[in-house]
Design a protein around this motif. Sequence first.
Motif, PDB file in Angstrom:
ATOM      1  N   LEU A   7      -9.542  -2.104   7.345  1.00 52.30           N
ATOM      2  CA  LEU A   7     -11.092  -2.306   6.536  1.00 52.30           C
ATOM      3  C   LEU A   7     -10.914  -3.638   5.256  1.00 52.30           C
ATOM      4  N   ARG A   8     -11.763  -3.609   5.032  1.00 52.58           N
ATOM      5  CA  ARG A   8     -11.661  -4.746   3.558  1.00 52.58           C
ATOM      6  C   ARG A   8     -10.839  -5.574   2.770  1.00 52.58           C
TER       7      ARG A   8
ATOM      8  N   VAL B 135      -8.198   1.157  12.364  1.00 53.60           N
ATOM      9  CA  VAL B 135      -8.660   0.420  11.717  1.00 53.60           C
ATOM     10  C   VAL B 135      -8.462  -0.370  10.835  1.00 53.60           C
TER      11      VAL B 135
ATOM     12  N   LEU C  29     -10.939  -8.229  -2.170  1.00 50.82           N
ATOM     13  CA  LEU C  29     -11.965  -8.644  -1.986  1.00 50.82           C
ATOM     14  C   LEU C  29     -12.276  -9.877  -1.470  1.00 50.82           C
TER      15      LEU C  29
ATOM     16  N   PHE D 226      -5.367   0.299   8.316  1.00 49.17           N
ATOM     17  CA  PHE D 226      -5.321   1.297   8.011  1.00 49.17           C
ATOM     18  C   PHE D 226      -5.171   2.557   9.694  1.00 49.17           C
TER      19      PHE D 226
ATOM     20  N   LYS E 232      -7.817  -5.857   0.545  1.00 53.03           N
ATOM     21  CA  LYS E 232      -7.705  -4.719  -1.354  1.00 53.03           C
ATOM     22  C   LYS E 232      -8.637  -5.255  -2.146  1.00 53.03           C
TER      23      LYS E 232
ATOM     24  N   ASN F 134      -7.346  -5.315   6.748  1.00 51.50           N
ATOM     25  CA  ASN F 134      -6.533  -4.265   6.059  1.00 51.50           C
ATOM     26  C   ASN F 134      -6.278  -3.010   6.770  1.00 51.50           C
TER      27      ASN F 134
END
Lengths: 80, 227
Positions: B102-103, B100, B107, B146, B105, B144
Amino acid sequence: MKISVIITLKKDVLDPQGKVIHQALDGMGFDGVNEVRQGKYFEINTNETNAKKAKDKVEEMCKKLLANLVIENYKIIDTQ
Amino acid sequence: MKSAVITFPGSNCDRDMDVALKKFGFKNKMVWHQDVELPKSDLVVLPGGFSYGDYLRCGSMASKSKIMQSVINFANSGGMVMGICNGFQILVETGLVPGVLLRNKYLEFICKNVFVKIRNKNSDYFKNINNEVLELHIAHNEGNYFCTNDQLKEIEDHNQIAINYCNIDGKIEEKFNPNGSLKNIAGIFNKEKNVLGMMPHPERMIDPSLSGNDGSLFFKNLINNLK
């Protein structure tokens, strides 16, 4: 029937938003907060009147769309 | 060589991709997300942007749109499918590539040039390319990468890492990781290497007077590999 679901990040997935909220709470003087994790909440209103069937349907929705099971857990918290 | 670029509501790099593909000789068609059938194509591209306003999770709504069943079937039958940026996010949501996004790290929305090291030249995407390192552009909020430990093991066992963030010399270190991605992963393949998802935008690096030339190297090499 209304079904409520919460989706949370799994334990070992980094949650930078939760971290920032935690820092803000610290800054505001809220002592003793150990961790903040941010999640999502859904209310799903269906025509289904059978609670078991409604729950099964929502569970399928969670698996197929609402949650990404690589990083998230879902929990059906309420049916009414 | 024929290509197709899918436009979702909120895609905003679809026309850039169209320009890039045509510049290097592809006969490209734009395909609307509500279409059911793909035109006959040698390459299908899911472009960058903010499909469905990034609602729910980036790429999640687009991954369920009508055209995607055809894209998934095309990929599963060995067709070349490339997802750039939001297109990568859509690919992970379909499950065509693992993991996936992600946001970031810290922000931040990151918009800058980065260097990426090509890790696997056995695929039609990077085979025969002379460079080890490419300078490409990234622009994303959720890049990000993961995945679970089991997935990572599988990815490594099958040489599925396509590109890593690195420095100009090709050194892959945490300090050259812009967004917190696991193992500096910037792009990955499916097991069969016909599906590629990557955050950097090669279509933004096709004009030396505006940006750079490394995207040109990528597209020139790609069309030659497909011929």
